[in-house]
Every structure is written in structure tokens, then in C-alpha cells.
Motif scaffolding. Structure first.
Motif, PDB file in Angstrom:
ATOM      1  N   ARG A   1      53.588  25.155  36.395  1.00 62.56           N
ATOM      2  CA  ARG A   1      52.231  24.914  36.883  1.00 62.56           C
ATOM      3  C   ARG A   1      52.114  25.546  38.260  1.00 62.56           C
ATOM      4  NH1 ARG A   1      52.033  24.186  32.338  1.00 62.56           N
ATOM      5  NH2 ARG A   1      51.613  22.301  31.135  1.00 62.56           N
ATOM      6  N   LEU A   2      51.255  26.565  38.389  1.00 64.59           N
ATOM      7  CA  LEU A   2      51.204  27.353  39.619  1.00 64.59           C
ATOM      8  C   LEU A   2      49.762  27.637  40.029  1.00 64.59           C
ATOM      9  CD1 LEU A   2      52.579  29.147  41.818  1.00 64.59           C
ATOM     10  CD2 LEU A   2      52.554  31.001  40.124  1.00 64.59           C
ATOM     11  N   VAL A   3      49.458  27.403  41.299  1.00 69.96           N
ATOM     12  CA  VAL A   3      48.190  27.815  41.897  1.00 69.96           C
ATOM     13  C   VAL A   3      48.524  28.904  42.909  1.00 69.96           C
ATOM     14  CG1 VAL A   3      46.207  27.125  43.287  1.00 69.96           C
ATOM     15  CG2 VAL A   3      47.160  25.546  41.572  1.00 69.96           C
ATOM     16  N   PHE A   4      47.988  30.102  42.689  1.00 67.76           N
ATOM     17  CA  PHE A   4      48.320  31.255  43.528  1.00 67.76           C
ATOM     18  C   PHE A   4      47.181  31.603  44.468  1.00 67.76           C
ATOM     19  CE2 PHE A   4      48.195  36.020  43.935  1.00 67.76           C
ATOM     20  CZ  PHE A   4      49.154  36.082  44.937  1.00 67.76           C
ATOM     21  N   SER A   5      47.522  31.800  45.740  1.00 71.15           N
ATOM     22  CA  SER A   5      46.575  32.202  46.772  1.00 71.15           C
ATOM     23  C   SER A   5      46.330  33.704  46.682  1.00 71.15           C
ATOM     24  CB  SER A   5      47.170  31.836  48.143  1.00 71.15           C
ATOM     25  OG  SER A   5      46.457  32.444  49.183  1.00 71.15           O
TER      26      SER A   5
ATOM     27  N   GLY B   1      47.445  28.806  30.530  1.00 69.44           N
ATOM     28  CA  GLY B   1      46.719  30.063  30.674  1.00 69.44           C
ATOM     29  C   GLY B   1      46.926  30.646  32.054  1.00 69.44           C
ATOM     30  N   ALA B   2      46.291  31.790  32.304  1.00 70.66           N
ATOM     31  CA  ALA B   2      46.305  32.434  33.617  1.00 70.66           C
ATOM     32  C   ALA B   2      44.878  32.872  33.903  1.00 70.66           C
ATOM     33  CB  ALA B   2      47.256  33.624  33.644  1.00 70.66           C
TER      34      ALA B   2
ATOM     35  N   LEU C   1      53.587  37.019  32.931  1.00 69.53           N
ATOM     36  CA  LEU C   1      54.467  35.857  32.797  1.00 69.53           C
ATOM     37  C   LEU C   1      53.902  34.880  31.775  1.00 69.53           C
ATOM     38  CD1 LEU C   1      56.981  34.341  33.790  1.00 69.53           C
ATOM     39  CD2 LEU C   1      55.594  33.415  35.663  1.00 69.53           C
ATOM     40  N   PHE C   2      52.596  34.649  31.832  1.00 72.86           N
ATOM     41  CA  PHE C   2      51.978  33.763  30.838  1.00 72.86           C
ATOM     42  C   PHE C   2      52.061  34.347  29.430  1.00 72.86           C
ATOM     43  CE2 PHE C   2      48.098  33.008  28.327  1.00 72.86           C
ATOM     44  CZ  PHE C   2      48.371  31.695  27.949  1.00 72.86           C
ATOM     45  N   ILE C   3      51.839  35.648  29.304  1.00 75.58           N
ATOM     46  CA  ILE C   3      51.929  36.286  27.984  1.00 75.58           C
ATOM     47  C   ILE C   3      53.330  36.118  27.401  1.00 75.58           C
ATOM     48  CG2 ILE C   3      51.903  38.525  26.795  1.00 75.58           C
ATOM     49  CD1 ILE C   3      49.640  39.332  28.749  1.00 75.58           C
TER      50      ILE C   3
ATOM     51  N   ALA D   1      46.551  29.284  38.030  1.00 76.58           N
ATOM     52  CA  ALA D   1      45.215  29.504  38.590  1.00 76.58           C
ATOM     53  C   ALA D   1      45.334  30.539  39.691  1.00 76.58           C
ATOM     54  CB  ALA D   1      44.640  28.206  39.133  1.00 76.58           C
ATOM     55  N   LEU D   2      44.551  31.603  39.581  1.00 75.66           N
ATOM     56  CA  LEU D   2      44.526  32.684  40.569  1.00 75.66           C
ATOM     57  C   LEU D   2      43.261  32.500  41.399  1.00 75.66           C
ATOM     58  CD1 LEU D   2      45.274  35.505  37.952  1.00 75.66           C
ATOM     59  CD2 LEU D   2      46.964  34.272  39.342  1.00 75.66           C
ATOM     60  N   LEU D   3      43.405  32.020  42.623  1.00 76.76           N
ATOM     61  CA  LEU D   3      42.241  31.692  43.441  1.00 76.76           C
ATOM     62  C   LEU D   3      41.923  32.840  44.383  1.00 76.76           C
ATOM     63  CD1 LEU D   3      42.947  27.936  44.309  1.00 76.76           C
ATOM     64  CD2 LEU D   3      41.832  28.941  42.293  1.00 76.76           C
TER      65      LEU D   3
END
Length: 346
Positions: free
Chosen positions: A118-122, A254-255, A162-164, A172-174
Motif C-alpha cells: 500500500r503506497l501513496v507517492f508524492s 491498482g495504480a 510494479l502493479f502490472i 496512489a500517485l498524487l
């Protein structure tokens, strides 16, 4: 279970730690302090009345990062750590690619090893192709125009791959627009190293007397007052967006990319005028030539974040300026102690 916040001592990271702690999450902070101060974390503890562990390590140090995951039960990661100045990235591109790409690869490898997916990316709005179209949605063409933006774009693509490869990941790509403001307490805020690269801290440092005047790049754009228009978002709204993104990645896979902006733009002169009102200080400025690559108007279409994350920016321009000024006026040297304060400690 805890949320690991990389770069948690930085501007956006520290405000996000406040939101996470106030929402009841446990946090673990990793930061190499290359562009931040440990004092910000002491103030996060002061604001939230919560304790949390801090590791002053670099994500390039893979073995030390491993130790953090071994010492704590991590359920998700918010990844802020990285170099972030556009101009500097043009001057030393290899350093930016190393800091931003290799550190993220290390982080994902350790996450995968410990089954934390589980990743939230800045990320950043700099991943978008330059345009005068106005509102930018997430499906707009990507074509970053500098090494900083390209490093964010490359990381986004890497995380999608990576998700694929493993659909158990939730990412989440914010994509931020222009963060401004500070925590309403005035205890934490933006503390740039050296001369500021962004408009707001430059304005506040002029207002507080640290800098003589502001340089406005371009006064002949096709806008209502000739200066560039950008989407400025309060850092506390931005921090709340990360909280909403954590909730999202915990319940889905998902991504997905999400814009975090207000959906409207303000010109440079409007920002100066608003700061004059809130600070009751003069802000002298000089209009100079445009910077290469700058565009007239850029603001977010934030509807996807509203619909999918349940997030919406709520703070207006006056509040952004008031909170930024409160931070700067109470902390004219940021987190650094003045010479007088240093003498008092001797």
C-alpha cells in the motif's frame, strides 16, 4: 500497524504527519534531513501530543531501511523523500535521478520483501506536458520539461509496472500543484534551504525583511493582469489529501493518479496583493523577463480526487496567506535559531 512516512520532516511531510496522527494512525518517520529539520518533528509532537519513532537515514542505504521494516509493523507507506528543486535538477541531473529513482526502487524492494503493498507517492503536476489549455485532468499528456519532473514521471511509470507485475499492489500517485500556507498554529511551515525557489516563501521572506524585493517573471502573459496564473493549494488541504489516499489504497488495488489542486488559479500579482492584506507589510517587486518554459495559465481539474477519494480543497487564498505569514512572522529564520537564541543557550 503504522504508516511509514519517508521525508516526513519536510514541508508537506510534516503537515501530513500531523493529519495522520490526529486521525489516530501510528507513524514512523524516515528522513535524511538533507533538506529538512528534525525540529519540525519536535513541533509535530507538540501539535499532536503524540510520540512516534524517527530514523535519520537515507533511502539509498538499503540495509538501514530494512532495519526499519524489521523493527515496525508497517501497513502502508507515504513516500515524500526526494530532491525537489527544478533549477537544481537541470544543473545536477544525475544526482536527481539517483536520489529520486534509486531511493524509490530500494523502498519498493523492501516493501515487497515485507509484503507491504500500500503506497501513496508524492508526484507533481510537473509531469504534465506544457500547455495553455487551462484546467489539467489526469488523462492530459505527460511530458515533463526538466529532470525533476522527469524523475517523478519515471517513478510513476515504474510504479504502474510494479502493479502490472503484481496486482496485489495499491498505489496512489498524487500530482500536486502549488502548495502554500502552513499549520494554523504557526509551529510548522515551509523552510527552504537558501534563497526560496517558490513564489510564496519568497513573498513571505520579502514581507519579513529577509529579502529586499520579489522578482516577477513576466508581465506580458495573456492573462487579466499580465502575470502567470497558477493553482495554489493550502498545505493542510494537501495533507488531508494524503489521508484520503491512505484510506483509498487500504481498500482497493491498482495504480491511479489524482490531481490535488483547488481547480482555480491566481496570478502572481493577486498573490502579492493578498499577502499585503494579511501581513500588513509592503512587498516591493520588479517585473523582469519571462523564464524559459513558463506558461501563462495552469490549474488542476480536481474532480477525480473529489469523486474517487472524497477529497476537496476547502481553504481559500486569504487563509493560505494568513497561515503562511503567521509561520514566517513567528519564525523569521524558519527552524533555525537566531544568533540571539543561540547565545541564550550558551
Amino acid at each position: 500497524m503504522a504508516i511509514l512516512v519517508t521525508g516526513g520532516a519536510g514541508y508537506i511531510g510534516s503537515h501530513t504527519c500531523v493529519e495522520l496522527l490526529n486521525a489516530g494512525y501510528d507513524v514512523v518517520v524516515v528522513d535524511n534531513l538533507s533538506n529538512s529539520s528534525e525540529e519540525s518533528l519536535a513541533r509535530v509532537r507538540q501539535i499532536t501530543k503524540r510520540e512516534f519513532p524517527f530514523y535519520p537515514i537515507d533511502l539509498l542505504e538499503l540495509s538501514k531501511l530494512e532495519q526499519v521494516f524489521e523493527a515496525h509493523e508497517i501497513e502502508a507507506v507515504v513516500h515524500f523523500a526526494g530532491s525537489k528543486a527544478v533549477g537544481e535538477s537541470v544543473a545536477i541531473p544525475l544526482k536527481y535521478y539517483e536520489n529520486n529513482l534509486i531511493s524509490t526502487i530500494n523502498l519498493c524492494q523492501v516493501m515487497q520483501k515485507h509484503d507491504v503493498k500500500r503506497l501513496v507517492f508524492s508526484s507533481s503536476a510537473t509531469v504534465y506536458a506544457p500547455t495553455d489549455a487551462g484546467a489539467i485532468s489526469e488523462d492530459f499528456p505527460l511530458a515533463a520539461s526538466n529532470p525533476y519532473g522527469r524523475s517523478k514521471w519515471m517513478i510513476e511509470e515504474m510504479l504502474r509496472d510494479l502493479f502490472i507485475s503484481d496486482p496485489a499492489w495499491s498505489i496512489a500517485l498524487l500530482r500536486y500543484f502549488n502548495p502554500v500556507g502552513a499549520h494554523p498554529s504557526g509551529l510548522i511551515g515551509e523552510h527552504p534551504n537558501g534563497k526560496p525557489n517558490n513564489l510564496t516563501p519568497y513573498i513571505t521572506q520579502v514581507a519579513v525583511g529577509k529579502l529586499d524585493k520579489l522578482y516577477v517573471f513576466g508581465g506580458d502573459y495573456p492573462t487579466h493582469d499580465g502575470t502567470g496564473v497558477r493553482d495554489y493549494i493550502h498545505v493542510m488541504d494537501l495533507a488531508n489529501g494524503h489521508l484520503k489516499a491512505i484510506e483509498r489504497v487500504k481498500s482497493t488495488t491498482g495504480a491511479e493518479a489524482y490531481n490535488l489542486g483547488t481547480g482555480r488559479g491566481y496570478s502572481v500579482l493577486e498573490m502579492i496583493h493578498a499577502f499585503r492584506i494579511e501581513s500588513e507589510r509592503d512587498i516591493p517587486y520588479t517585473v523582469v523577463d519571462r523564464r524559459p518554459g513558463d506558461i501563462a495559465v495552469c490549474y488542476a481539474d480536481p474532480s477525480k480526487a473529489r469523486d474517487k477519494l472524497g477529497w476537496l480543497a476547502t481553504r481559500g487564498l486569504a487563509e493560505m496567506c494568513a497561515d503562511a505569514w503567521r509561520w514566517q512572522s513567528q519564525n523569521p529564520n524558519g527552524y533555525e535559531k537566531s544568533e540571539q537564541e543561540k547565545m541564550q543557550l550558551i
